[in-house]
Design a protein around this motif. Structure first.
Motif, short mmCIF file in Angstrom:
data_model
loop_
_atom_site.label_atom_id
_atom_site.label_comp_id
_atom_site.label_asym_id
_atom_site.label_seq_id
_atom_site.Cartn_x
_atom_site.Cartn_y
_atom_site.Cartn_z
N LEU A 1 0.91 -1.28 -0.09
CA LEU A 1 -0.08 0.08 -0.03
C LEU A 1 0.99 1.22 -0.13
O LEU A 1 0.48 2.27 -0.55
N SER A 2 2.03 1.14 0.67
CA SER A 2 2.71 2.41 0.88
C SER A 2 3.72 2.64 -0.62
O SER A 2 3.99 3.79 -1.03
N ALA A 3 3.75 1.73 -1.47
CA ALA A 3 4.35 1.97 -2.55
C ALA A 3 3.72 0.82 -3.71
O ALA A 3 4.32 -0.20 -4.10
N PRO A 4 2.62 1.43 -4.10
CA PRO A 4 1.88 0.55 -5.47
C PRO A 4 2.69 0.09 -6.47
O PRO A 4 2.46 -0.99 -6.91
N LYS A 5 3.68 1.19 -6.73
CA LYS A 5 4.34 0.75 -7.90
C LYS A 5 5.69 -0.26 -7.67
O LYS A 5 6.25 -0.55 -8.78
N ALA A 6 5.85 -0.51 -6.69
CA ALA A 6 6.91 -1.35 -6.23
C ALA A 6 6.36 -2.87 -5.92
O ALA A 6 6.67 -3.59 -5.06
N ASP A 7 5.26 -3.32 -6.62
CA ASP A 7 4.76 -4.58 -6.31
C ASP A 7 5.75 -5.72 -6.54
O ASP A 7 5.52 -6.75 -5.99
N VAL A 8 6.41 -5.56 -7.65
CA VAL A 8 7.48 -6.72 -7.91
C VAL A 8 8.34 -6.87 -6.76
O VAL A 8 8.69 -7.91 -6.62
N ALA A 9 8.96 -5.67 -6.30
CA ALA A 9 9.95 -5.82 -4.98
C ALA A 9 9.19 -6.44 -3.91
O ALA A 9 9.75 -7.26 -3.26
N VAL A 10 7.97 -6.05 -3.54
CA VAL A 10 7.49 -6.60 -2.65
C VAL A 10 7.09 -8.12 -2.70
O VAL A 10 7.06 -8.78 -1.82
N GLY A 11 6.69 -8.60 -3.92
CA GLY A 11 6.64 -9.86 -4.30
C GLY A 11 7.81 -10.70 -4.24
O GLY A 11 7.62 -11.76 -3.84
N ILE A 12 8.83 -10.19 -4.48
CA ILE A 12 9.95 -11.15 -4.42
C ILE A 12 10.38 -11.33 -3.10
O ILE A 12 10.78 -12.39 -2.70
N ILE A 13 10.29 -10.29 -2.04
CA ILE A 13 10.24 -10.52 -0.70
C ILE A 13 9.36 -11.47 -0.21
O ILE A 13 9.75 -12.41 0.58
N GLN A 14 8.13 -11.42 -0.56
CA GLN A 14 7.16 -12.23 0.02
C GLN A 14 7.26 -13.66 -0.73
O GLN A 14 7.26 -14.83 0.20
N SER A 15 7.70 -13.88 -1.88
CA SER A 15 8.24 -15.10 -2.44
C SER A 15 9.40 -16.05 -1.65
O SER A 15 9.32 -17.19 -1.45
N GLN A 16 10.20 -15.09 -1.27
CA GLN A 16 11.50 -15.62 -0.59
C GLN A 16 10.84 -16.22 0.72
O GLN A 16 11.37 -17.22 1.00
N ILE A 17 10.04 -15.20 1.27
CA ILE A 17 9.73 -15.74 2.69
C ILE A 17 8.86 -16.88 2.67
O ILE A 17 8.94 -17.82 3.32
N GLN A 18 8.12 -17.19 1.53
CA GLN A 18 7.22 -18.34 1.28
C GLN A 18 8.27 -19.63 1.15
O GLN A 18 7.97 -20.75 1.59
N ILE A 19 9.42 -19.39 0.15
CA ILE A 19 10.27 -20.52 0.28
C ILE A 19 10.76 -20.68 1.53
O ILE A 19 10.92 -22.15 1.58
N ASP A 20 11.33 -19.83 2.35
CA ASP A 20 11.71 -20.18 3.45
C ASP A 20 10.73 -21.00 4.53
O ASP A 20 11.29 -21.62 5.14
N ARG A 21 9.45 -20.97 4.19
CA ARG A 21 8.70 -21.35 5.02
C ARG A 21 8.27 -22.86 4.40
O ARG A 21 7.59 -23.82 4.97
N GLY A 22 8.74 -23.23 3.25
CA GLY A 22 8.51 -24.34 2.72
C GLY A 22 7.04 -24.31 1.98
O GLY A 22 6.71 -25.40 1.63
N HIS A 23 6.62 -23.31 1.96
CA HIS A 23 5.03 -22.93 1.19
C HIS A 23 5.57 -23.06 -0.57
O HIS A 23 5.21 -22.08 -1.04
N TRP A 24 6.01 -24.25 -0.99
CA TRP A 24 6.28 -24.03 -2.53
C TRP A 24 5.10 -23.71 -3.34
O TRP A 24 5.34 -23.12 -4.44
#
Length: 435
Positions: free
Chosen positions: A147-170
């Motif tokens: 919400l703070s940076a709508p144009k940075a959705d890709v950057a936020v998504g990369i961090i989110q996917s890294q966290i999901q990978i760390d959790r094992g939520h493939w």
């Protein structure tokens, strides 16, 4: 001082002139509005206008002054809040680098609304929450970052996917990365994360489709890409059998393996690891004949000692034909120890014991190996009804222990002499006395 006197004289003269005009003709002004009547002289009206204008001007100045003071106060507050946020951000990042996850999350999330880099604050705070296994807080902070940076959705998504990978939520990570790839199809890091996710999910079909993009975007160095490509097609060959139903027989499985091999690029069809894996899979499907034919064709195109050794392990449909084929290769590769080992094994399959022993011995002469020693020892053991040549056994043991460090060992004690029968010593003594 002179200017002040001159100004005072001008004011007095002007006042005298105006006063004379007021006395001569004060004028008359009447204003009527909704039953209200105002009567005054024209000079009085002028004075009212001047005073009203002056009052209005002074009010404007006062309002402007108050607004300026309020704006400055707001700016001071904002600067103070920003400076405080900057300090908290710096301390939060230091805490994050030190592994103090709780402090880092608290400082970074508090500073985020007033920080000039609120996106960084939210993402770092989400990472700190993730390290504490606070999944709900982590997800909420990621939403705030988006919400703070709508144009940075890709950057936020990369961090989110890294966290999901760390959790094992493939599966979740795959959904996130697939969405990100649609927005940034050439993003190298997204392609890397997709590679990791597909590999963990054993989705080799998707990896095969992803390979051209990995090569086009130079995501990996050439050597690493080659290793990855080999790994992908090794998995792809194994995965090809899963599409065959349980009710279908080995023939259907072998046909599916044939289709899977055809999908392997020509540049990889000479890779020994892939060839060995294909042979192993064919043998698992009771495809000794197919495996022998497949490997024979590969060896005719490109010779390999490793594959030649594997050829001797295959129990083909026609062992005599297989033996003849290996002897034909021996004409051009007579000094290949692996081929000699294979010839010995094929000779055994054809019950040629003397010839098998000769092949094993020649293989050992060319390049001693544990397998050749073992084969020769087993053959000699069985041919001699259980007694094995001690020299062969010693050489076999030496081949097994060649990589061991030199350590003290007990000395080999000579076998004790057989005990003499009783009375033999007395007889010997009597004989010595008589002599």
């Amino acid at each position: 001082m002179k200017l002040l006197l001159i100004f005072a004289l001008i004011v007095l003269l002007a006042g005298s002139l105006v006063g004379e005009l007021i006395v001569q003709d004060p004028g008359y002004v009447l204003v009527s509005f909704k039953g209200t009547i105002i009567e005054t002289s024209i000079w009085g009206l002028g004075l009212i206008v001047i005073l009203s204008f002056t009052a209005f001007y002074l009010l404007l100045q006062l309002a402007q002054y108050l607004m300026t003071r309020r704006r400055r106060l707001n700016e001071w507050r904002k600067n103070h809040a920003r400076n405080s946020a900057d300090r908290k951000t710096l301390n939060g990042l230091n805490a994050l680098s030190a592994g103090n996850w709780s402090k880092a999350e608290r400082l970074l999330s508090q500073a985020a609304p007033n920080s000039g880099v609120s996106l960084v604050n939210y993402l770092a705070a989400a990472q700190a929450a993730h390290e504490q296994n606070q999944h709900d807080s982590c997800d909420a902070l990621l939403d705030e970052a988006r919400l703070s940076a709508p144009k940075a959705d890709v950057a936020v998504g990369i961090i989110q996917s890294q966290i999901q990978i760390d959790r094992g939520h493939w599966e979740s990570a795959l959904a996130t990365l697939t969405r990100l790839r649609s927005k940034a199809p050439k993003h190298s890091y997204i392609l890397k994360l997709l590679t990791q996710t597909y590999t963990e999910l054993n989705d080799w079909g998707s990896m095969v489709q992803l390979l051209p993009e990995l090569r086009k975007q130079n995501v990996y160095p050439p050597e690493q890409l080659q290793q990855l490509e080999q790994k992908i097609y090794l998995g792809h060959l194994t995965k090809s059998l899963e599409s065959v139903g349980d009710g279908e027989g080995n023939d259907a499985r072998q046909r599916m393996l044939g289709h899977g091999w055809k999908s392997v690029p020509k540049t990889l069809q000479s890779d020994n690891n892939l060839i060995e894996r294909q042979v192993e899979l064919l043998l698992e499907c009771d495809g000794g004949a197919s495996a022998e034919k497949f490997l024979s064709e590969r060896l005719k195109k490109q010779w390999s000692s490793e594959l030649a050794e594997l050829y001797g392990r295959i129990d083909g449909a026609d062992v005599a034909k297989q033996y003849r084929q290996a002897r034909d290769w021996a004409q051009a590769h007579a000094n290949d120890a692996s081929l000699q080992l294979t010839l010995g094994r094929l000779a055994l399959r054809n019950s040629e014991w003397e010839q098998a022993q000769s092949y094993f011995q020649k293989s050992l002469e060319l390049s001693p190996s544990q397998e050749a020693y073992a084969e020769l020892a087993r053959l000699l053991h069985n041919r001699s009804n259980g007694s094995t040549d001690p020299q062969v056994l010693d050489q076999y043991v030496d081949s097994l222990t060649g990589s061991l460090p030199e350590l003290p060992q007990p000395e080999i004690q000579p076998e004790p002499a057989p005990a003499e029968p009783e009375g033999s010593n007395d007889e010997a003594a009597k004989a010595q006395a008589a002599s």
